[in-house]
Write an enzyme that holds these catalytic residues in place. Structure first.
Site, PDB file in Angstrom:
ATOM      1  N   ASP A  47       0.216   5.337   0.554  1.00  0.00           N
ATOM      2  CA  ASP A  47      -0.863   6.180   1.080  1.00  0.00           C
ATOM      3  C   ASP A  47      -0.594   7.671   1.036  1.00  0.00           C
ATOM      4  OD1 ASP A  47      -2.307   3.988   1.881  1.00  0.00           O
ATOM      5  OD2 ASP A  47      -1.745   4.114   3.983  1.00  0.00           O
ATOM      6  N   HIS A  79      -0.727  12.983   5.619  1.00  0.00           N
ATOM      7  CA  HIS A  79      -0.211  11.786   6.287  1.00  0.00           C
ATOM      8  C   HIS A  79       0.172  10.791   5.191  1.00  0.00           C
ATOM      9  CE1 HIS A  79      -0.397   8.646   9.555  1.00  0.00           C
ATOM     10  NE2 HIS A  79      -0.677   7.876   8.526  1.00  0.00           N
ATOM     11  N   GLU A 112       0.842  -1.197   0.000  1.00  0.00           N
ATOM     12  CA  GLU A 112       0.000   0.000   0.000  1.00  0.00           C
ATOM     13  C   GLU A 112       0.877   1.246   0.000  1.00  0.00           C
ATOM     14  OE1 GLU A 112      -3.340   1.867   3.010  1.00  0.00           O
ATOM     15  OE2 GLU A 112      -3.330  -0.310   2.686  1.00  0.00           O
ATOM     16  N   TRP A 122      -9.321   9.857  15.959  1.00  0.00           N
ATOM     17  CA  TRP A 122      -7.861  10.018  15.909  1.00  0.00           C
ATOM     18  C   TRP A 122      -7.374  11.120  14.971  1.00  0.00           C
ATOM     19  CZ3 TRP A 122      -5.145   9.467  11.313  1.00  0.00           C
ATOM     20  CH2 TRP A 122      -5.838   8.857  10.251  1.00  0.00           C
ATOM     21  N   GLU A 180      -3.042  10.454   2.940  1.00  0.00           N
ATOM     22  CA  GLU A 180      -4.256  10.731   3.708  1.00  0.00           C
ATOM     23  C   GLU A 180      -4.218  12.193   4.134  1.00  0.00           C
ATOM     24  OE1 GLU A 180      -5.938   6.821   5.859  1.00  0.00           O
ATOM     25  OE2 GLU A 180      -4.078   7.555   6.742  1.00  0.00           O
ATOM     26  N   GLY A 182      -5.192  14.002  17.649  1.00  0.00           N
ATOM     27  CA  GLY A 182      -5.278  12.714  18.341  1.00  0.00           C
ATOM     28  C   GLY A 182      -6.671  12.353  18.799  1.00  0.00           C
ATOM     29  N   ASN A 185       2.241   7.006   4.121  1.00  0.00           N
ATOM     30  CA  ASN A 185       2.695   5.727   4.669  1.00  0.00           C
ATOM     31  C   ASN A 185       2.991   4.789   3.508  1.00  0.00           C
ATOM     32  OD1 ASN A 185       3.360   3.784   6.561  1.00  0.00           O
ATOM     33  ND2 ASN A 185       1.359   3.765   7.572  1.00  0.00           N
TER      34      ASN A 185
END
Length: 292
Positions: free
Chosen positions: A105, A120, A103, A197, A107, A201, A122
């Protein structure tokens, strides 16, 4: 309007601004994508040139590509949820299936009005992720469309915004780091509620009085990509040595100018890097962090 650090080199500033004016490519969302969920909240408009995803308290929405790809240069222009987008996540990524999936990512984590979005990123290989890097942007991603790109070839994965690289993940298989290279992936995107989240957070919750939340997509371009179908690739070879001029992206790496731009973005806009998080990895940082 873009804002830059006071010590930002003039030529880099010009390059970033010019990058935001990247050429547009006509796309046909009916031809390239299937709306997969959302019960009417995802719409294809403007003679198939525009796709919108919406989120309300009942549901979000999403779509996926009809094609699978094994390596490619994938571009999409997005305009993110404006205003108070706290608690929302707009995900745009490549992914394979199965328990040992790969994957790549993007985001986009929403925020309160006036506070910056967080990008974000990853990379998962063989089901293992935990390679997060997060960034602010040098512009308001809700005011207009901007191009978010993933270059994925056998040598590296490069995340770019308006042609400016923000992250590079190199193939370090020779050092024991798995790299996505054998599993074809589809493109997916979704708009969903993640207020447990996504913003500070989970401290800031989604304000449903602002719903529906809407993200917009246009100018998808996968002309430089290897479509995987019936066990075969549309590219004559995935070997960089045999890449033709049109497939130069298959062996593309960051040149010195792009490396400089990457360093400046990471210095001024990166807000989290797993490779610096020694508390998270008390037994030692991941191998790729020590090799870069």
């Amino acid at each position: 309007m873009a804002s830059f650090p006071s010590n930002f080199p003039l030529m880099l500033m010009i390059t970033l601004l010019v990058g935001s004016l990247m050429p547009a490519f006509a796309s046909n969302f009916n031809q390239d994508f299937d709306i997969t969920w959302g019960d009417g909240r995802a719409k294809i408009l403007n003679n198939t040139q525009l796709l919108t995803l919406s989120l309300d308290k009942a549901s979000g929405s999403g779509f996926q590509s009809r094609n699978e790809y094994l390596f490619g240069k994938i571009d999409m222009q997005l305009k993110l949820v404006p205003g108070n987008s706290a608690g929302t996540v707009t995900a745009y990524y490549l992914s394979s299936k199965g328990s040992t999936w790969d994957e790549i990512d993007f985001e986009f984590l929403g925020n309160l009005s006036g506070d910056p979005y967080i990008i974000h990123t990853n990379v998962f290989s063989q089901g293992k992720g935990n390679r997060e890097q997060q960034f602010y942007l040098w512009f308001d991603p809700t005011a207009d469309f901007h191009t978010y790109s993933i270059l994925w070839n056998p040598q590296n994965i490069i995340f770019s915004v308006d042609g400016t690289p923000i992250r590079e993940f190199k193939n370090l298989e020779s050092n024991g780091v798995p790299f996505p290279k054998n599993q074809p992936m589809r493109i997916y995107s979704s708009l969903w509620n993640a207020d447990d989240w996504a913003t500070r957070g989970g401290l800031v919750k989604t304000d449903w009085t602002q719903a529906p939340f809407t993200a917009s997509y246009r100018n998808f371009n996968a002309n430089n990509a290897c479509v995987w179908s019936s066990g075969a690739s549309s590219c004559s070879s995935n070997s960089p040595s045999s890449a033709s001029t049109s497939n130069a992206w298959l062996s593309q790496e960051l040149d010195s100018t792009s490396q400089e731009r990457l360093k400046w973005v990471q210095k001024n806009y990166m807000i989290y890097n797993y490779c610096k998080d020694t508390k998270r990895f008390p037994q030692g940082l991941p191998t790729e962090c020590t090799m870069s």
